[in-house]
Design an enzyme around this catalytic site. Sequence first.
Site, short mmCIF file in Angstrom:
data_model
loop_
_atom_site.label_atom_id
_atom_site.label_comp_id
_atom_site.label_asym_id
_atom_site.label_seq_id
_atom_site.Cartn_x
_atom_site.Cartn_y
_atom_site.Cartn_z
N LYS A 174 153.86 17.70 -51.24
CA LYS A 174 154.60 16.42 -51.23
C LYS A 174 155.92 16.59 -50.50
O LYS A 174 156.56 17.64 -50.60
CB LYS A 174 154.83 15.98 -52.68
CG LYS A 174 155.41 14.58 -52.82
CD LYS A 174 155.52 14.17 -54.29
CE LYS A 174 156.12 12.79 -54.46
NZ LYS A 174 156.22 12.38 -55.88
N SER A 211 154.44 7.90 -57.16
CA SER A 211 154.92 8.08 -55.81
C SER A 211 154.15 9.15 -55.02
O SER A 211 154.25 9.20 -53.80
CB SER A 211 156.40 8.47 -55.84
OG SER A 211 156.57 9.72 -56.50
N SER A 239 154.22 9.81 -61.54
CA SER A 239 153.93 9.90 -60.11
C SER A 239 152.83 10.87 -59.70
O SER A 239 152.41 10.85 -58.54
CB SER A 239 155.19 10.24 -59.33
OG SER A 239 155.93 9.07 -59.13
#
Length: 446
Positions: free
Chosen positions: A52, A127, A151
Amino acid sequence: ESYKRIHEVDGKVQAFLALDEERARSYAKELDEAIGTRDEFGLLFGMPIGVKDNIVTKDLRTTCASKILENFDPIYDATVVQKLRRAEAVTIGKMNMDEFAMGSSNENSAYKVTKNPWNLNTVPGGSSGGSAAAVAAGEVPFTLGSDTGGSIRQPASFCGVVGLKPTYGRVSRFGLVAFASSLDQIGPITRNVEDNAYLLQSISGVDTMDATSANVDVPDFLSSLTGDVKGLKIAVPKEYLGEGVDEEVRQSVMEALKVLEGLGATWEEVSLPHSKYALAAYYLLSSSEASSNLSRFDGIRYGHRSDNAENLVDLYKQTREEGFGDEVKRRIMLGTFALSSGYYDAYYKKAQKVRTLIKKDFEDVFEKYDVIIGPTTPTPAFKVGEKTADPLTMYVNDILTIPVNLAGVPGISVPCGLSKGLPLGLQIIGKHFDESTVYRVAHAFE
Ligand code: GLN
């Protein structure tokens, strides 16, 4: 193979922000050549992995999907990235996300909107949407995400993959760009539970660079994948199956419980009475922490610097005005307000008290039960654009994942059926540092 698939499908899925093809290929070649020359291999030997974009990677662009970091090339690797290297995994690129991990749909990325591979008109969640979508699309078998209020679990649920938020302190946050430091955890997203356990095994453990990482033993997670859940006691909070939760989502949880019952587990309904305050407490606390954490983006130290400023204060203002997106600004304003004198006691302090009560709810239930089970999200993935106009409807989507972060306990989302052709996720929540039992149940159910 990963790159071939990425070049085939990422035009549509848009999960990657950066690829590190040259270096990854040369490291993979190095590993290839090592085969036959030694007997010991890293736990993730040769496995491609996506990271990420809020986890820093040395000399590999790390933007947090924000314009304010559009030209930021870190000078060091996050602890988890160093550990991946030690496990001999091959980092192949950086995954799209909501800007600074604020969001539930990936629509807050400053660069692109990742799509859900199951239906390109729907969101992948957020997210960590890029991380979940890439695994679902077969672009890469392992990714790292981060979870502050859901997330990892929410996008895993929307994309039909497995995502775990570890216990707070299980995994070092050194090199994770902080959103809300008391809630953030890095965790694995994979196709199945076994891969997930391999990845967690590789990244866990105390770290001198992160004072909040916990000095507790890291058990052998793989040995808990026995399929045996006989005698296990499951709690099902009535608040997690109530109003606002789709009937099909409720059904899928009931069916999962039947499967676990068939395997010898038992379940009972319980109450987590303070759940209804979790959302309000979370947005106050996380925004307060964010407003403080994000003060470091001033145009001086890293990233974007405005060209239009007339003096230093103006430089701060212009840089932040140009660099941050709307959602990030909204959170900074909310957080700054909640922390300001005169309002601190009424908002921030009160939210802290609520957090303590929520933690206590979980402790009470875990005195009698081994795990808590419910849905990961109240609905399957929603359409792109459906919730962007009203931030509150977007926030409500996290209602079932947020209490877990406030309590600091581990939680996983595993696929548990389809609704309207879209995946649903089952959430299994465990006691502090008991990821083993969470994995055991998830694996038995899978
Ligand atoms: N969607 C939640 C938020 O916007 C959770 C984000 C996260 O876990 N990073 O704050």
